[in-house]
Design an enzyme around this catalytic site. Structure first.
Site, PDB file in Angstrom:
ATOM      1  N   TYR A  90     -17.789   1.271   8.394  1.00 42.02           N
ATOM      2  CA  TYR A  90     -16.767   1.088   9.436  1.00 42.02           C
ATOM      3  C   TYR A  90     -17.326   0.742  10.797  1.00 42.02           C
ATOM      4  CZ  TYR A  90     -13.397   3.411   6.350  1.00 42.02           C
ATOM      5  OH  TYR A  90     -12.568   3.742   5.324  1.00 42.02           O
ATOM      6  N   HIS A 145       0.856  -1.205   0.000  1.00 42.93           N
ATOM      7  CA  HIS A 145       0.000   0.000   0.000  1.00 42.93           C
ATOM      8  C   HIS A 145       0.884   1.244   0.000  1.00 42.93           C
ATOM      9  CE1 HIS A 145      -3.231   2.649   0.522  1.00 42.93           C
ATOM     10  NE2 HIS A 145      -3.832   2.126   1.581  1.00 42.93           N
ATOM     11  N   TYR A 151      -0.815   7.182   3.274  1.00 42.43           N
ATOM     12  CA  TYR A 151      -0.251   6.437   4.402  1.00 42.43           C
ATOM     13  C   TYR A 151       1.283   6.457   4.334  1.00 42.43           C
ATOM     14  CZ  TYR A 151      -5.113   5.451   5.071  1.00 42.43           C
ATOM     15  OH  TYR A 151      -6.467   5.618   5.275  1.00 42.43           O
ATOM     16  N   ARG A 178     -16.524   0.562  -3.733  1.00 44.18           N
ATOM     17  CA  ARG A 178     -17.719   0.724  -2.912  1.00 44.18           C
ATOM     18  C   ARG A 178     -18.843  -0.225  -3.318  1.00 44.18           C
ATOM     19  NH1 ARG A 178     -16.987   7.155  -3.354  1.00 44.18           N
ATOM     20  NH2 ARG A 178     -15.844   6.437  -5.186  1.00 44.18           N
ATOM     21  N   ASN A 204      -2.902   6.696  -0.996  1.00 40.65           N
ATOM     22  CA  ASN A 204      -3.895   7.266  -0.071  1.00 40.65           C
ATOM     23  C   ASN A 204      -3.335   7.917   1.194  1.00 40.65           C
ATOM     24  OD1 ASN A 204      -5.618   6.318  -1.960  1.00 40.65           O
ATOM     25  ND2 ASN A 204      -6.518   4.677  -0.741  1.00 40.65           N
TER      26      ASN A 204
HETATM   27  N1  FMN Z   1      -7.879   1.744  -0.371  1.00 40.17           N
HETATM   28  C1  FMN Z   1      -6.771   1.086   0.043  1.00 40.17           C
HETATM   29  O1  FMN Z   1      -5.769   1.118  -0.674  1.00 40.17           O
HETATM   30  N2  FMN Z   1      -6.762   0.365   1.210  1.00 40.17           N
HETATM   31  C2  FMN Z   1      -7.850   0.271   2.016  1.00 40.17           C
HETATM   32  O2  FMN Z   1      -7.803  -0.427   3.044  1.00 40.17           O
HETATM   33  C3  FMN Z   1      -9.028   0.980   1.608  1.00 40.17           C
HETATM   34  N3  FMN Z   1     -10.139   0.958   2.361  1.00 40.17           N
HETATM   35  C4  FMN Z   1     -11.283   1.574   1.911  1.00 40.17           C
HETATM   36  C5  FMN Z   1     -12.451   1.482   2.687  1.00 40.17           C
HETATM   37  C6  FMN Z   1     -13.623   2.052   2.236  1.00 40.17           C
HETATM   38  C7  FMN Z   1     -14.861   1.918   3.065  1.00 40.17           C
HETATM   39  C8  FMN Z   1     -13.637   2.758   0.995  1.00 40.17           C
HETATM   40  C9  FMN Z   1     -14.902   3.372   0.473  1.00 40.17           C
HETATM   41  C10 FMN Z   1     -12.485   2.857   0.243  1.00 40.17           C
HETATM   42  C11 FMN Z   1     -11.305   2.266   0.676  1.00 40.17           C
HETATM   43  N4  FMN Z   1     -10.141   2.309  -0.093  1.00 40.17           N
HETATM   44  C12 FMN Z   1      -9.002   1.689   0.358  1.00 40.17           C
HETATM   45  C13 FMN Z   1     -10.171   2.884  -1.457  1.00 40.17           C
HETATM   46  C14 FMN Z   1     -10.777   1.871  -2.449  1.00 40.17           C
HETATM   47  O3  FMN Z   1      -9.926   0.729  -2.581  1.00 40.17           O
HETATM   48  C15 FMN Z   1     -10.993   2.459  -3.855  1.00 40.17           C
HETATM   49  O4  FMN Z   1      -9.764   2.871  -4.386  1.00 40.17           O
HETATM   50  C16 FMN Z   1     -11.940   3.649  -3.827  1.00 40.17           C
HETATM   51  O5  FMN Z   1     -13.101   3.352  -3.096  1.00 40.17           O
HETATM   52  C17 FMN Z   1     -12.333   4.068  -5.245  1.00 40.17           C
HETATM   53  O6  FMN Z   1     -12.995   3.021  -5.925  1.00 40.17           O
HETATM   54  P1  FMN Z   1     -14.609   3.004  -6.079  1.00 40.17           P
HETATM   55  O7  FMN Z   1     -14.992   4.308  -6.701  1.00 40.17           O
HETATM   56  O8  FMN Z   1     -14.893   1.834  -6.987  1.00 40.17           O
HETATM   57  O9  FMN Z   1     -15.193   2.843  -4.721  1.00 40.17           O
END
Ligand code: FMN
Length: 400
Positions: free
Chosen positions: A376, A192, A197, A349, A195
């Protein structure tokens, strides 16, 4: 619960999205990926994956054989954590639960790659303090926001820039975590680096103000990630390592597209990964969060950055690319993106709310809405109780 309104699905079963592709050792039957999704259902103390619900959750989402699942972020060590209800991959108690999850996904004919996570300055400093742990980042005192700064000051756990010895310890922890995952049956691991981190904090000049060889220039800000990659590849093999970046992300107070040097930074890092690939050490994939989603806590479409794209990465990196960011509601874009031979699409999502997402995308079926307030929470509700399409119809949901 209900179906998404104002959405016109398109069946994608006849597109490349349903053409098999090899990722590492995995022969995928489709190019749909479940990206990492933190759900905060792990047990405290110990950061143990939920013993009652997690296996079912991953089982439901891996039922379509040959699908690639990336797990929620999992901490590589206690020092890398700081959230009580996210799982870890450092202890035998944690790995016992993960093993049974991996096994279930494999019984379904699908594949699972844990995401290795270190929070850095996005952690809760008071949680770390309670456990006698530092509040780490690339640099001292460059807080994510004023709220974090006051939390850190109140609990007297000020943000700490890693020493070189501590950097080496993190690298060892990544190796330990990756080996734990591989020996427990994972198909590979995802680093990772997205985002906001810890790894992202080293990459981005907004948070990396170091004066040593880990900061101050594009090459130096890339050093931490490249050292981790090299050691991981050495230990578990390049085909078992994927990596996630969010070049345009602003989540976690990262620079995003507004800083032009960020694109150069990613060109450099990805160029170095391609250089290694051409010498026989090609990573399984690069996973990109698209500028379509700069902050996943906004609603789809909000916060999209329209001044840039991730397309430049295709000119550098010649391996598999996973793209994530508001694709579930835009099958017409997916149809175009998968026309090449190496693009996979991650649906975040809507994988939460649609356990049978792969079938729905294939057939062009309506999608269940997700409940953001259950993302969450420590409940089975909003986790394993989303119906499949057939179940939804039998519950009387209308797709009119
Ligand atoms: N991205 C990560 O790289 N690691 C995570 O643990 C992570 N947890 C997420 C938890 C939630 C509830 C959401 C909504 C997003 C999270 N993301 C995380 C980002 C998602 O992997 C993804 O990149 C983001 O939701 C965009 O894709 P989508 O538009 O299809 O939802």
């Amino acid at each position: 619960m209900a179906f998404v309104e104002d959405f016109t699905p398109i069946p994608l079963e006849d597109t490349n999205l349903f053409k098999p592709i090899r990722v590492g050792d995995c022969m995928l039957r489709n190019r749909i990926v479940m990206p990492p999704l933190t759900r905060m259902r792990a047990h405290y103390p110990g950061n143990i994956p939920n013993r009652f619900w997690a296996r079912k959750y991953y089982d439901q989402r891996s039922k379509s054989p040959g699908t690639m699942i990336i797990t929620e972020g999992a901490f590589i060590s206690p020092q890398a954590g700081g959230y009580d209800n996210a799982p870890g991959v450092w202890s035998s108690e944690q790995m016992t639960e993960w093993k049974s999850i991996f096994k279930k996904v494999h019984e379904n004919g699908s594949y699972i790659w844990p995401q290795l996570w270190a929070l850095g300055r996005a952690a809760y400093p008071e949680v770390l303090k309670r456990d006698g742990l530092r509040f780490d980042s690339a640099s001292d005192g460059i807080y994510m926001d004023t709220e974090m700064e006051s939390k850190a000051k109140n609990c007297k756990n000020l943000q700490h820039g890693l020493t070189k010895v501590e950097i080496k310890q993190y690298i060892k922890d990544y190796i330990h975590a990756a080996k734990n995952c591989m020996s427990s049956g994972a198909d590979g691991i995802e680093l990772h680096a997205a985002n906001g981190y810890l790894i992202n904090q080293f990459i981005d000049p907004i948070s990396n103000k170091r004066k040593d060889e880990y900061g101050g220039s594009i090459e130096n800000r890339a050093r931490f990630i490249l050292e981790i990659v090299d050691d991981l590849v050495q230990e578990v093999g390049s085909e078992h390592v994927g990596i996630r970046f969010s070049p345009y992300g602003t989540f976690g107070t990262m620079s995003g597209g507004e800083n032009p040097t960020i694109m150069a930074q990613y060109c450099y890092i990805i160029g170095k990964l391609e250089e290694r690939a051409q010498k026989g050490k090609r990573l399984a994939y690069i996973h990109l969060v698209e500028p379509r989603v700069t902050n996943p806590f906004l609603t789809e479409g909000q916060g999209a950055y329209s001044e840039g794209s991730n397309d430049f990465i295709y000119s550098i990196w010649k391996g598999n690319i996973i793209r994530a960011g508001n694709f579930a509601l835009h099958p017409e874009i997916v149809e175009e993106l998968v026309k090449d031979e190496r693009t996979l699409i991650a649906y975040g999502r809507y994988f939460i709310s649609n356990p049978d997402l792969v079938t729905r995308v294939a057939k062009g079926l309506p999608l269940n809405r997700y409940e953001r307030d259950k993302f969450y929470v420590m409940s089975e509700e909003g986790y394993t109780d989303y119906p499949t399409y057939t179940e939804a119809l039998s519950l009387g949901w209308s797709n009119a």
